[in-house]
Design an enzyme around this catalytic site. Structure first.
Site, PDB file in Angstrom:
ATOM      1  N   TYR A  53      33.618 -45.893  23.857  1.00  0.00           N
ATOM      2  CA  TYR A  53      32.716 -45.189  24.907  1.00  0.00           C
ATOM      3  C   TYR A  53      32.570 -46.200  26.247  1.00  0.00           C
ATOM      4  CZ  TYR A  53      30.385 -42.525  21.083  1.00  0.00           C
ATOM      5  OH  TYR A  53      30.224 -41.730  20.175  1.00  0.00           O
ATOM      6  N   SER A 208      26.141 -33.921  18.981  1.00  0.00           N
ATOM      7  CA  SER A 208      26.073 -32.681  19.795  1.00  0.00           C
ATOM      8  C   SER A 208      25.099 -31.773  19.144  1.00  0.00           C
ATOM      9  CB  SER A 208      27.349 -32.061  19.816  1.00  0.00           C
ATOM     10  OG  SER A 208      28.181 -33.110  20.526  1.00  0.00           O
ATOM     11  N   PRO A 209      23.982 -32.177  18.801  1.00  0.00           N
ATOM     12  CA  PRO A 209      22.966 -31.181  18.039  1.00  0.00           C
ATOM     13  C   PRO A 209      22.465 -29.955  19.139  1.00  0.00           C
ATOM     14  CG  PRO A 209      21.583 -33.019  18.955  1.00  0.00           C
ATOM     15  CD  PRO A 209      23.252 -33.353  19.232  1.00  0.00           C
ATOM     16  N   LEU A 210      22.959 -30.076  20.314  1.00  0.00           N
ATOM     17  CA  LEU A 210      22.346 -29.141  21.353  1.00  0.00           C
ATOM     18  C   LEU A 210      23.592 -28.241  21.602  1.00  0.00           C
ATOM     19  CD1 LEU A 210      19.893 -30.896  23.526  1.00  0.00           C
ATOM     20  CD2 LEU A 210      19.266 -29.263  21.767  1.00  0.00           C
ATOM     21  N   GLY A 213      25.192 -29.099  24.975  1.00  0.00           N
ATOM     22  CA  GLY A 213      24.509 -28.733  25.740  1.00  0.00           C
ATOM     23  C   GLY A 213      24.318 -27.083  26.231  1.00  0.00           C
ATOM     24  N   LEU A 215      23.129 -24.905  23.885  1.00  0.00           N
ATOM     25  CA  LEU A 215      22.077 -24.249  23.277  1.00  0.00           C
ATOM     26  C   LEU A 215      20.906 -24.292  24.213  1.00  0.00           C
ATOM     27  CD1 LEU A 215      22.834 -25.240  19.667  1.00  0.00           C
ATOM     28  CD2 LEU A 215      22.446 -22.997  20.552  1.00  0.00           C
ATOM     29  N   GLY A 217      20.654 -23.245  27.327  1.00  0.00           N
ATOM     30  CA  GLY A 217      20.629 -22.141  27.971  1.00  0.00           C
ATOM     31  C   GLY A 217      21.094 -22.333  29.355  1.00  0.00           C
ATOM     32  N   LYS A 218      21.475 -23.158  29.809  1.00  0.00           N
ATOM     33  CA  LYS A 218      21.881 -23.442  30.983  1.00  0.00           C
ATOM     34  C   LYS A 218      23.374 -23.029  31.689  1.00  0.00           C
ATOM     35  CE  LYS A 218      22.763 -28.039  30.462  1.00  0.00           C
ATOM     36  NZ  LYS A 218      22.676 -29.726  30.759  1.00  0.00           N
TER      37      LYS A 218
END
Length: 328
Positions: A53, A208-210, A213, A215, A217-218
């Protein structure tokens, strides 16, 4: 924040983990310090990083923030997880050789400024190295005190089953956790990885649980310039989840959020956090304000009917041999 055991071990971690993928690259020391302090103040303990990273800068930055002289967050209050095995080589993306892994661990400890990590994971399976050689590095790390617990990341079902069984059969260091991408937009691990983890007592740490990014809604009406999708480096990472299937799932998450008077972010994160076998989703943020919004999910539990509706709209196709052949 609620604490959970990582798999069938005595290691307890916060049920949300703080990711550092962008530290030292897109997140500077000031923003990283604010995030770590906010996470710790909220009761968070699990901080996830990796030797690649930021080219090592994420570990270096985390090490500076937990240094006793910094006075920010005590090292003993954190469960630090790092990974080794990924290499910046287009011809060989992973190196699971014992020599490389142990050298990488020593380099990680130097950057972190600590004599041990709480969880050390193989970042990916290396098809060019015998698996037992890679696993031996995990055993050596624990026996020498450089790691307290070990796990793997990005292993498919048969690889995880083989690794977990090898460790148990030989009375070696059992695998505590596996880190895999998992969200309403990516449920592939439910085919074989998750059943293997549940059977072997290995805790799941979803990355990456969203849905990268999406999910939140952006991206419903375009790509914000300050988003990952608007970044030249990360746009290819987001693009696969901007199709029609993803759009339907995002709309369902938004509908659920409206009905619960909360946000799509909270609905998507609560769904994955409370799935069977999940110990702690790993969440990342650009700044402390964004992280505060994520951490406020702690009080939310989704009603059963909402979970069933989200399960239905995002259900992956699982046929033979994942289901009982006699029902097909």
């Amino acid at each position: 924040m609620e604490q959970r055991h990582l798999g069938r071990t005595g290691l307890r971690v916060s049920r949300l983990g703080l990711g550092t993928l962008t530290w030292g690259r897109d997140t500077d020391e000031h923003d990283a310090a604010e995030q770590l302090k906010a996470f710790w103040d909220a009761g968070g303990t699990l901080v996830d990083t990796a030797d690649v990273y930021g080219g090592g800068e994420a570990e270096y930055l985390l090490g500076r923030l937990i240094d006793e002289r910094a006075g920010l967050v005590p090292r003993q209050d954190l469960v630090i997880s790092t990974k080794a095995g990924s290499v910046p080589d287009p011809d060989r993306r992973t190196d699971g050789s014992r020599g490389h892994l142990l050298a990488a661990l020593d380099a990680s400890l130097a950057r972190l400024g600590t004599d041990h990590v709480d969880l050390w994971q193989l970042h990916a399976h290396d098809p060019h190295t015998p698996l037992e050689e890679s696993l031996q590095a995990l055993d050596i790390a624990v026996s020498t005190g450089r790691a307290r617990y070990v796990g793997v990341s990005n292993f498919c079902g048969w690889q995880l089953a083989k690794a977990g069984t090898w460790q148990l059969a030989g009375e070696r260091t059992r695998l505590a956790g596996t880190q895999m991408e998992y969200s309403l937009l990516q449920r592939g691990i439910e085919r074989e990885v998750l059943p293997a983890a549940l059977d072997l007592g290995i805790g799941l740490l979803p990355s990456s649980p969203l849905g990268r990014g999406v999910l939140t809604g952006k991206y419903r009406h375009g790509t914000p310039a300050d988003s990952r999708g608007g970044s030249e480096a990360l746009a290819p990472f987001v693009e696969p989840y901007l199709d029609d299937t993803a759009s339907r799932i995002v709309d369902a998450v938004r509908t659920a959020a409206d009905g619960l008077a909360t946000t799509p972010l909270h609905v998507a994160l609560a769904w994955v956090r409370d799935r069977p076998g999940v110990t702690a989703p790993i969440v990342g943020a650009r700044n402390a304000r964004q992280l505060a919004a994520v951490l406020s999910v702690e009080s939310l539990s989704l009603p059963d009917e909402i979970c069933r509706a989200l399960d239905d709209v995002s259900a992956p196709v699982h046929r033979y041999p994942d289901h009982d052949w006699s029902t097909l």
